[in-house]
Design a protein around this motif. Structure first.
Motif, short mmCIF file in Angstrom:
data_model
loop_
_atom_site.label_atom_id
_atom_site.label_comp_id
_atom_site.label_asym_id
_atom_site.label_seq_id
_atom_site.Cartn_x
_atom_site.Cartn_y
_atom_site.Cartn_z
N ILE A 80 2.22 -7.40 -5.30
CA ILE A 80 1.13 -6.84 -5.24
C ILE A 80 0.49 -6.79 -6.72
N ALA A 138 -3.19 -3.90 0.51
CA ALA A 138 -3.68 -2.56 0.51
C ALA A 138 -2.94 -1.66 1.46
N SER A 139 -2.55 -2.40 2.60
CA SER A 139 -1.79 -1.67 3.56
C SER A 139 -0.49 -1.44 3.26
N THR A 140 0.01 -2.63 2.36
CA THR A 140 1.59 -2.49 2.01
C THR A 140 1.41 -1.30 0.83
N ASP A 141 0.73 -1.32 -0.11
CA ASP A 141 0.41 -0.53 -1.01
C ASP A 141 0.64 1.14 -0.31
N ILE A 142 0.02 1.50 0.62
CA ILE A 142 -0.22 2.71 1.25
C ILE A 142 1.23 2.96 1.90
N ARG A 166 -2.95 -8.99 -7.76
CA ARG A 166 -4.11 -8.30 -8.29
C ARG A 166 -4.38 -8.57 -9.72
N ASN A 182 -6.52 -9.00 0.12
CA ASN A 182 -6.84 -7.45 -0.16
C ASN A 182 -6.38 -6.61 0.92
N ASP A 183 -6.50 -7.02 1.95
CA ASP A 183 -6.27 -6.15 3.31
C ASP A 183 -4.57 -5.79 3.33
N THR A 225 3.60 3.84 -0.99
CA THR A 225 2.95 5.04 -1.53
C THR A 225 3.76 6.33 -0.71
N SER A 263 -9.89 -11.69 1.46
CA SER A 263 -9.91 -10.60 2.09
C SER A 263 -8.71 -10.58 2.85
#
Length: 275
Positions: A196, A233-237, A200, A229-230, A240, A226
């Motif tokens: 990730i 972002a979902s993996t980061d959520i 970025r 990004n998508d 977390t 896209s």
């Protein structure tokens, strides 16, 4: 079509059957993708792509990434060839507005893009041209995107800066990363976070650069951007939430261990008084 097939067969004969061996028992895991790329190359007479298919299949035989399941549910290591074919198919499906010649180099380069990382070459990878008779531009792309010698983030950033200057190498890099983020679930949490961060730091800025300086690729690069990004972002959520839950459970465990220690002390003291 027959003339093209004879031309491909002639080149493969020069390479030699002994240099094109592969594990046939594992080919079922990527045969569908292989046929798709082969048919595409033959229909459009993409010579380097048609030759690269059996070459890469042989060179990557016995190298794996990720897992798949057989019909009986058995978990099997997935041949690395699957990844190279997936990246190539992604580039095919993007319908890039480039010449047939560039498309041939692009797709053959996508098939070969990780060879330098996973195959031990005596001549730095130039065997792809001298022994396996592929265009020199494919070797140049392999050299350009290789980051195996980088020891610092600055050196890695310098490699990506050079990749930006080569439109074909850049598209292979972006498609490769878009494919990788599709499979982040296969990696450890630490690896996920590393990928990730890399995406970025290097790949999303490359997308912005490509859309500015290669406007003809804007639509295709926008799709890859896209996707990256998508998915990150979902993996980061997920990461977390996992980290937060992990911390909560660790805190509960520490509290329980502390309580157990206190109870053991009380019991020992009580036993001593009774004695």
């Amino acid at each position: 079509m027959e003339d093209f097939s004879r031309k491909v067969d002639s080149i493969l004969q020069k390479i030699g059957e002994e240099n094109l061996q592969y594990n046939r028992d594992e080919s079922w895991m990527y045969d569908g993708l292989y046929r798709f790329i082969r048919n595409y190359a033959y229909e459009r007479k993409l010579l380097n792509t048609a030759v690269a298919l059996p070459v890469v299949r042989s060179l990557l035989s016995g190298i794996y990434r990720g897992f798949t399941h057989s019909c009986d549910g058995t978990r099997r290591c997935r041949p690395y060839m699957y990844h190279c074919l997936s990246v190539t198919r992604m580039l095919v499906n993007l319908h890039l507005p480039i010449s047939p010649e560039d498309k041939d180099i692009l797709l053959a380069g996508a098939l070969c893009h990780d060879l330098k990382t996973h195959v031990k070459f005596d001549d730095m990878g130039w065997e792809i041209h001298s022994k396996y008779l592929l265009d020199e531009r494919i070797v140049n792309i392999m050299m350009l995107i290789y980051t195996g010698n980088c020891e610092t983030e600055e050196e890695e950033a310098a490699v990506f800066a050079q990749v930006r200057k080569n439109k074909l190498a850049m598209m292979i890099r972006l498609a490769d990363r878009a494919n990788l983020v599709e499979e982040l679930y296969n990696f450890t949490l630490w690896r996920m976070q590393e990928y990730i961060h890399e995406t970025r730091t290097h790949y999303l800025p490359m997308c912005i650069y490509a859309r500015e300086f290669y406007p003809e690729l804007d639509g295709a690069v926008g799709i890859l951007q896209s996707k990256m990004n998508d998915l990150i972002a979902s993996t980061d959520i997920f990461i977390t939430r996992y980290d937060n839950r992990h911390k909560e459970l660790n805190e509960k465990i520490l509290l329980l261990e502390e309580e157990n220690a206190r109870m053991r002390t009380v019991l020992r003291n009580k036993a001593g008084l009774e004695f």
